[in-house]
Scaffold this motif. Structure first.
Motif, PDB file in Angstrom:
ATOM      1  N   CYS A 272       0.856  -1.186   0.000  1.00 41.62           N
ATOM      2  CA  CYS A 272       0.000   0.000   0.000  1.00 41.62           C
ATOM      3  C   CYS A 272       0.889   1.232   0.000  1.00 41.62           C
ATOM      4  CB  CYS A 272      -0.902  -0.002   1.225  1.00 41.62           C
ATOM      5  SG  CYS A 272      -1.978  -1.451   1.336  1.00 41.62           S
TER       6      CYS A 272
ATOM      7  N   VAL B 238      -7.499  -3.022   5.821  1.00 40.24           N
ATOM      8  CA  VAL B 238      -6.456  -3.988   6.199  1.00 40.24           C
ATOM      9  C   VAL B 238      -7.092  -5.348   6.499  1.00 40.24           C
ATOM     10  CG1 VAL B 238      -4.719  -4.575   7.931  1.00 40.24           C
ATOM     11  CG2 VAL B 238      -4.835  -2.245   7.027  1.00 40.24           C
TER      12      VAL B 238
ATOM     13  N   VAL C  88       0.182  -7.589   4.318  1.00 40.01           N
ATOM     14  CA  VAL C  88      -0.037  -6.181   4.010  1.00 40.01           C
ATOM     15  C   VAL C  88       1.196  -5.361   4.394  1.00 40.01           C
ATOM     16  CG1 VAL C  88      -1.477  -4.156   4.435  1.00 40.01           C
ATOM     17  CG2 VAL C  88      -2.517  -6.444   4.364  1.00 40.01           C
TER      18      VAL C  88
ATOM     19  N   VAL D 113       3.050  -1.473   4.056  1.00 37.87           N
ATOM     20  CA  VAL D 113       2.705  -0.061   3.904  1.00 37.87           C
ATOM     21  C   VAL D 113       3.986   0.738   3.732  1.00 37.87           C
ATOM     22  CG1 VAL D 113       1.676   1.964   5.006  1.00 37.87           C
ATOM     23  CG2 VAL D 113       0.611  -0.273   5.287  1.00 37.87           C
TER      24      VAL D 113
ATOM     25  N   PRO E  88      -0.130   4.310  11.636  1.00 37.60           N
ATOM     26  CA  PRO E  88      -0.816   3.281  10.850  1.00 37.60           C
ATOM     27  C   PRO E  88      -2.012   2.713  11.602  1.00 37.60           C
ATOM     28  CG  PRO E  88       1.141   2.375  11.866  1.00 37.60           C
ATOM     29  CD  PRO E  88       1.168   3.842  12.159  1.00 37.60           C
TER      30      PRO E  88
ATOM     31  N   VAL F 121      -1.189  -4.670   9.977  1.00 36.92           N
ATOM     32  CA  VAL F 121      -0.123  -4.354   9.039  1.00 36.92           C
ATOM     33  C   VAL F 121       1.068  -5.253   9.327  1.00 36.92           C
ATOM     34  CG1 VAL F 121       1.512  -2.587   8.289  1.00 36.92           C
ATOM     35  CG2 VAL F 121      -0.875  -1.972   8.704  1.00 36.92           C
ATOM     36  N   ASP F 122       1.507  -5.987   8.304  1.00 36.97           N
ATOM     37  CA  ASP F 122       2.593  -6.953   8.493  1.00 36.97           C
ATOM     38  C   ASP F 122       3.967  -6.326   8.343  1.00 36.97           C
ATOM     39  OD1 ASP F 122       1.086  -9.615   8.645  1.00 36.97           O
ATOM     40  OD2 ASP F 122       0.243  -8.723   6.842  1.00 36.97           O
TER      41      ASP F 122
ATOM     42  N   LEU G 210       5.837  -2.403   7.921  1.00 36.58           N
ATOM     43  CA  LEU G 210       5.727  -0.951   7.848  1.00 36.58           C
ATOM     44  C   LEU G 210       7.072  -0.350   7.473  1.00 36.58           C
ATOM     45  CD1 LEU G 210       4.177   1.687   8.258  1.00 36.58           C
ATOM     46  CD2 LEU G 210       4.786   1.579  10.694  1.00 36.58           C
TER      47      LEU G 210
END
Length: 217
Positions: free
Chosen positions: A87, A101, A111, A113, A121, A126-127, A129
């Motif tokens: 993303c 998500v 996921v 980002v 976030p 979220v896996d 960042l």
């Protein structure tokens, strides 16, 4: 409503996941630059090389629900295994929320980002960042998996971010967003400066944008 510039299936070209197949989900909008050339000189992030304005990119558009957008992302990834979505933007955290998500994870996506770090976030899911601070912008994220800094930036030199806890720290040589191929393949003094900084400060690693070198999206 989610507003998307483009979505496409490709290989991640930089950072820790270089070479990994992924759907890139690029949201419109950014809080550090309008995306319009007439505003570039006054922007906090004046060196951006990405078009994130409008919805006219490949598979771009407006999506009414998280489920609708997640389903569109899923259709771009072949198979059910090893699903990975990046993303990005612009600034994805202007739009990415817990609902989206969750919808992506329900479709077996990891996921990731890519953010400028000025917005926290979603609280869960979220896996991976990655934050990339820009200029004078205040960074509110204090923990991330990957800290990726465009180098050099007069107002955002590496030592300013020493307090951020990150598994990996990368420096990407700054390139002119309007430069030709010689700049893209890093035949420039900025790359040499970045290499030397990494040699002098081994907690940082050199990051090259391989997707530009091999000319993929």
């Amino acid at each position: 409503m989610y507003t998307v510039k483009e979505m496409f299936y490709t290989l991640q070209g930089e950072g820790a996941h270089t070479g990994r197949a992924a759907v890139f989900l690029r949201f419109t909008g950014c809080n550090l630059w309008s995306g319009l050339e007439k505003h570039r000189a006054e922007a906090i992030c004046s060196f951006c090389d990405t078009d994130f304005v409008g919805t006219d990119g490949v598979n771009g558009g407006k999506f009414k629900t998280a489920s609708e957008l997640a389903e569109a992302v899923a259709k771009l990834f072949p198979g059910e295994k090893n699903r990975f979505v990046v993303c990005t933007g612009g600034e994805p955290l202007l739009q990415l929320d817990n609902e989206l998500v969750s919808a992506l994870r329900e479709r077996n996506f990891e996921v990731a980002v890519e953010s400028n770090g000025t917005i926290r976030p979603p609280s869960g899911g979220v896996d991976w960042l990655c934050i990339s601070p820009k200029g004078t912008a205040e960074v509110v994220v204090t923990h991330c998996d990957e800290l990726k800094l465009v180098f050099p930036q007069a107002d955002a030199m590496p030592d300013r971010f020493a307090g951020i806890k990150a598994q990996l720290r990368y420096l990407t040589p700054m390139a002119d967003p309007h430069a030709g191929m010689d700049e893209v393949i890093y035949r420039n003094t900025t790359t040499q400066q970045t290499i030397q900084y990494c040699l002098d400060h081994p907690q940082w690693q050199l990051n090259l944008q391989s997707h530009k070198v091999i000319n993929i999206a």
